[in-house]
Design an enzyme around this catalytic site. Structure first.
Site, PDB file in Angstrom:
ATOM      1  N   TYR A  51     -12.871  14.885   6.979  1.00 31.57           N
ATOM      2  CA  TYR A  51     -13.504  13.639   6.548  1.00 31.57           C
ATOM      3  C   TYR A  51     -14.913  13.511   7.143  1.00 31.57           C
ATOM      4  CZ  TYR A  51      -8.998  11.819   4.841  1.00 31.57           C
ATOM      5  OH  TYR A  51      -7.821  11.629   4.163  1.00 31.57           O
ATOM      6  N   PHE A 181      -5.172   5.949  -1.445  1.00 27.54           N
ATOM      7  CA  PHE A 181      -5.781   5.211  -2.566  1.00 27.54           C
ATOM      8  C   PHE A 181      -4.912   4.010  -2.946  1.00 27.54           C
ATOM      9  CE2 PHE A 181      -8.167   9.168  -4.377  1.00 27.54           C
ATOM     10  CZ  PHE A 181      -9.116   9.039  -3.382  1.00 27.54           C
ATOM     11  N   PRO A 182      -4.471   3.200  -1.970  1.00 27.44           N
ATOM     12  CA  PRO A 182      -3.613   2.059  -2.302  1.00 27.44           C
ATOM     13  C   PRO A 182      -4.313   1.016  -3.168  1.00 27.44           C
ATOM     14  CG  PRO A 182      -4.414   1.878  -0.055  1.00 27.44           C
ATOM     15  CD  PRO A 182      -4.790   3.247  -0.532  1.00 27.44           C
ATOM     16  N   LEU A 183      -5.650   1.024  -3.144  1.00 24.83           N
ATOM     17  CA  LEU A 183      -6.415   0.074  -3.953  1.00 24.83           C
ATOM     18  C   LEU A 183      -7.052   0.753  -5.161  1.00 24.83           C
ATOM     19  CD1 LEU A 183      -8.128  -1.952  -1.081  1.00 24.83           C
ATOM     20  CD2 LEU A 183      -5.967  -2.413  -2.258  1.00 24.83           C
ATOM     21  N   ALA A 184      -6.530   1.937  -5.516  1.00 25.27           N
ATOM     22  CA  ALA A 184      -7.039   2.682  -6.681  1.00 25.27           C
ATOM     23  C   ALA A 184      -8.554   2.842  -6.591  1.00 25.27           C
ATOM     24  CB  ALA A 184      -6.636   1.996  -7.982  1.00 25.27           C
ATOM     25  N   GLY A 186     -10.653   1.160  -5.030  1.00 25.42           N
ATOM     26  CA  GLY A 186     -11.363  -0.115  -5.072  1.00 25.42           C
ATOM     27  C   GLY A 186     -11.121  -0.925  -6.322  1.00 25.42           C
ATOM     28  N   LEU A 188      -8.503  -2.230  -7.406  1.00 23.45           N
ATOM     29  CA  LEU A 188      -7.581  -3.343  -7.187  1.00 23.45           C
ATOM     30  C   LEU A 188      -8.115  -4.364  -6.179  1.00 23.45           C
ATOM     31  CD1 LEU A 188      -4.266  -1.289  -7.187  1.00 23.45           C
ATOM     32  CD2 LEU A 188      -5.091  -2.829  -8.980  1.00 23.45           C
ATOM     33  N   THR A 189      -9.419  -4.338  -5.947  1.00 22.55           N
ATOM     34  CA  THR A 189     -10.022  -5.357  -5.082  1.00 22.55           C
ATOM     35  C   THR A 189     -10.486  -6.561  -5.887  1.00 22.55           C
ATOM     36  OG1 THR A 189     -12.228  -4.375  -5.277  1.00 22.55           O
ATOM     37  CG2 THR A 189     -10.823  -3.612  -3.453  1.00 22.55           C
TER      38      THR A 189
END
Length: 289
Positions: A51, A181-184, A186, A188-189
């Site tokens: 990273y 990627f729990p928020l796809a 971003g 899903l923000t």
């Protein structure tokens, strides 16, 4: 904050993904994000050797400083970078762990994850190398020996592939599931709207054409419907993204990234909601498995 377990480790249900460090934000901004996470009760920090061109580990270690013992530190190995061949061979594991320890400025890694499968190396060899290091660090190992305690795959309201067997395996075996990627990325923000360009500085904006592919009319329509569903329950689509994942017993921690302290605060607040069954059923209607 609520905690769950990864093997013998206790972690906060909202974690901090550190892939932005050294890539989208610098050392000063990293210090602010990490400080906000610590102060908000986040105890699980997830990074990787690749990273930020290796800067993520360095920045994270420096930002933690004397508060290292307050958290569960997870990093990864196996990906190729610079003069490192990657993979899961015993010799490479030894090299990778020492390099990560140096960058992180610590004497231990709490959760060490194989970043990508290595088809050239038997899993038994990789586990063997990890076992050897554990034996060198402790007087004895458990009778049944260490092994994999977690799985980290992409999983969110819009991407439900892990429901095709992986989540069932995790629940059956007690293996912790960590969604990335729990928020796809971003989506899903709630920042993205149909007919409007992606907000400047967001991940999808930076990704150019690849990001634009994620902003299809179909996906944006689903997000709008999810926003409406969450709104009728008095919550945001961000709350729904976290609450929906944490309604899965196998999910140990939602490790969303952040580039600003206020994003950390929003993620922590979102992790407190557990949607009612009728809301979960609504998600299945809008974004079916």
């Amino acid at each position: 904050m609520e905690t769950r377990t990864i093997g013998s480790l206790k972690v906060s249900v909202v974690g901090l993904g550190c892939n932005n460090f050294g890539m989208r934000i610098g050392r000063k901004e990293t210090d602010a994000v990490v400080g906000a996470a610590l102060d908000a009760g986040i105890t699980f920090f997830d990074t990787a050797d690749i990273y930020g061109g290796t800067k993520s580990e360095t920045y994270l270690g420096a930002a933690l400083g004397s508060r290292r013992d307050e958290i569960v530190l997870a990093t990864k190995f196996g990906g190729k970078y610079e003069d490192h061949e990657g993979g899961g061979s015993a010799s490479y594991v030894r090299t990778a762990v020492e390099d990560s320890l140096t960058r992180l400025g610590t004497d231990r890694i709490d959760l060490y994850q194989l970043h990508v499968p290595d088809p050239k190396t038997p899993v038994a060899e990789t586990i063997g190398a990890l076992v050897e290091m554990l034996e060198e660090a402790a007087a004895a190992t458990p009778d049944d020996g260490p092994g994999f305690v977690s799985v980290q795959n992409q999983y969110n309201v819009l991407y439900r592939e892990p429901e095709n067997g992986v989540l069932d395996f995790c629940e059956r075996t007690g293996t912790a599931f960590l969604p990335y990627f729990p928020l796809a990325m971003g989506l899903l923000t709630g920042k993205f709207k149909s007919g409007e360009p992606p907000p400047e500085g967001t991940r999808l904006a930076v990704m150019g054409e690849r990001g634009a592919e994620q902003l299809s009319d179909e996906r944006l329509a689903k997000v709008a419907a999810l926003e409406d569903l969450a709104g009728r329950a008095g919550h945001s689509v961000l709350d729904l993204a976290f609450g929906w994942l944490l309604s899965r017993p196998a999910v140990a921690s939602v490790i969303a990234g952040a580039t600003k302290p206020e994003q950390v605060a929003a993620n922590v607040a979102a992790g407190q909601w557990r949607p009612a069954d009728r809301v979960l059923a609504g998600v299945d209607t809008i974004a079916p498995r």
